[in-house]
Design a protein around this motif. Sequence first.
Motif, PDB file in Angstrom:
ATOM      1  N   ASP A  88       6.231  -5.792  -0.231  1.00 46.26           N
ATOM      2  CA  ASP A  88       6.212  -6.240  -1.625  1.00 46.26           C
ATOM      3  C   ASP A  88       6.486  -5.092  -2.607  1.00 46.26           C
ATOM      4  OD1 ASP A  88       5.493  -8.846  -0.865  1.00 46.26           O
ATOM      5  OD2 ASP A  88       3.377  -8.271  -0.752  1.00 46.26           O
ATOM      6  N   THR A 117      -3.707  -3.042  -1.889  1.00 47.26           N
ATOM      7  CA  THR A 117      -2.522  -3.255  -2.717  1.00 47.26           C
ATOM      8  C   THR A 117      -2.870  -3.979  -4.016  1.00 47.26           C
ATOM      9  OG1 THR A 117      -2.061  -5.305  -1.528  1.00 47.26           O
ATOM     10  CG2 THR A 117      -0.950  -3.315  -0.740  1.00 47.26           C
ATOM     11  N   GLN A 118      -4.154  -4.222  -4.242  1.00 42.59           N
ATOM     12  CA  GLN A 118      -4.577  -4.955  -5.438  1.00 42.59           C
ATOM     13  C   GLN A 118      -4.337  -4.121  -6.686  1.00 42.59           C
ATOM     14  OE1 GLN A 118      -8.602  -6.359  -5.291  1.00 42.59           O
ATOM     15  NE2 GLN A 118      -8.622  -7.032  -7.426  1.00 42.59           N
ATOM     16  N   THR A 119      -3.777  -4.750  -7.722  1.00 42.73           N
ATOM     17  CA  THR A 119      -3.566  -4.093  -9.009  1.00 42.73           C
ATOM     18  C   THR A 119      -4.191  -4.937 -10.112  1.00 42.73           C
ATOM     19  OG1 THR A 119      -1.416  -5.172  -9.289  1.00 42.73           O
ATOM     20  CG2 THR A 119      -1.416  -2.992  -8.255  1.00 42.73           C
ATOM     21  N   LYS A 148       3.507  -1.703  -7.679  1.00 47.20           N
ATOM     22  CA  LYS A 148       3.264  -2.790  -6.740  1.00 47.20           C
ATOM     23  C   LYS A 148       3.700  -2.393  -5.332  1.00 47.20           C
ATOM     24  CE  LYS A 148       3.990  -6.478 -10.176  1.00 47.20           C
ATOM     25  NZ  LYS A 148       4.832  -7.652 -10.526  1.00 47.20           N
ATOM     26  N   GLY A 149       2.948  -2.896  -4.347  1.00 44.78           N
ATOM     27  CA  GLY A 149       3.373  -2.735  -2.966  1.00 44.78           C
ATOM     28  C   GLY A 149       3.041  -1.400  -2.344  1.00 44.78           C
ATOM     29  N   GLU A 170       7.787  -2.511  -5.212  1.00 47.04           N
ATOM     30  CA  GLU A 170       8.756  -2.480  -6.301  1.00 47.04           C
ATOM     31  C   GLU A 170       8.671  -1.117  -6.981  1.00 47.04           C
ATOM     32  OE1 GLU A 170       8.410  -5.631  -9.116  1.00 47.04           O
ATOM     33  OE2 GLU A 170       8.140  -7.186  -7.591  1.00 47.04           O
TER      34      GLU A 170
END
Length: 395
Positions: free
Chosen positions: A24, A305-307, A314-315, A26
């Motif tokens: 995922d 990976t939580q934002t 991200k990712g 980016e």
Amino acid sequence: MPWPQNTPPQRDGDAAAGIEVTDDFERFTQRNDIFTRAFWDDRIKSKHTAKFFSSYRMEAAPRRGDGFTQRDFALRNAAWLISDVVSSRRAQEGIREGFQAAIRPDTPVAKDALEIGDPAKMSAEIKRIAKFFGANLCGITDMDDRWIYTSRVDARDMSEAPHDLPEGLTGVIVLGHEMDKELVTTYPSALAGAATGREYSHEASIVMQLAAYIRNLGYEAVPSMNDTGLVIPYAVKAGLGEYARNQMVITPEFGPRLRFSKIFTNLPLVHDVPKPRGVKAFCDICTKCADACPVKALPYGPPSTQTSNVSAIKGVKKWTSDAEKCFSFWAKMASDCAICMRVCPFNRDYSRHRNRLWLKLALGPFRKLALRLAGKHGGRRKPADWWAASSPGQD
């Protein structure tokens, strides 16, 4: 934009650097950096935001007690001077050098390039010259385009604009600049902000001088501070340290007490390798930074990976702060905050034998003992006490 599906986001060497990139992934858009968002995003803009930026002009600096007196703001703002001069010299073109656009090289690339027979010797030479100009650390890594921002920012309207990096860049020279330990002990305060400002001014000078040296040798060199790309993954890949829960790079020489800058170049160089020593294992059991954060912007638990918002890449599986909470505290104080740096058990003077011994414990199987020994390490010093020690005879 999502990473191209035909290009695996994970690369050789990532594991050693502690970098875990998912499908995922980016690349980051600098327009979403929290400081840039403070100029265009109504979710961030506020009266406190305006006060924060205006406090870097003395006529707008608030006065409210120890650590936030006229003298404290005077020193902080003076410390930023060289960086401010560089960042504002092309403001009319929408180019804020060192922050939202790369620093313009002031030296042309020499017509005749010096022949580099031994890239390893040239790498050693670059590190020597970097320290000659004043850098405390220097490492070299590859030009990893995953960490390059998708675009730069036009500072006139905060819109996206294309990078103007030259073609053929192959390496990144990463420089570390030590922050003053005694000033760091006074966070949070405007006085402590002088430690940040001084290093931004130092790094502006150093990256410009080192880039000029490389360009005089006949090779491209683009000096860079907060602009163009994320410096932390480059610093880790260059072997300067390891990523920590407090979002900083922990180095064996200075702990987290550094600012980083970088130079993009095509000079033939040998790249350094990541040097994992055990910081992640220590951070797994230590939450001192998260506990001390006034607005609880730092994460508990393992990397993920939580934002929390768009001001995070991200990712990438890592510890990620809530930049909106963090900056809201900065804005209300009208100065930067590095409590997480101050309380970090790695924030020590490693010229002292006892601290080197502590580091050995922290990075080995006795890390729990090291954590207990850290105790109340990182207590705050009153800014007035700093002034009293540095200015005898003054109130």
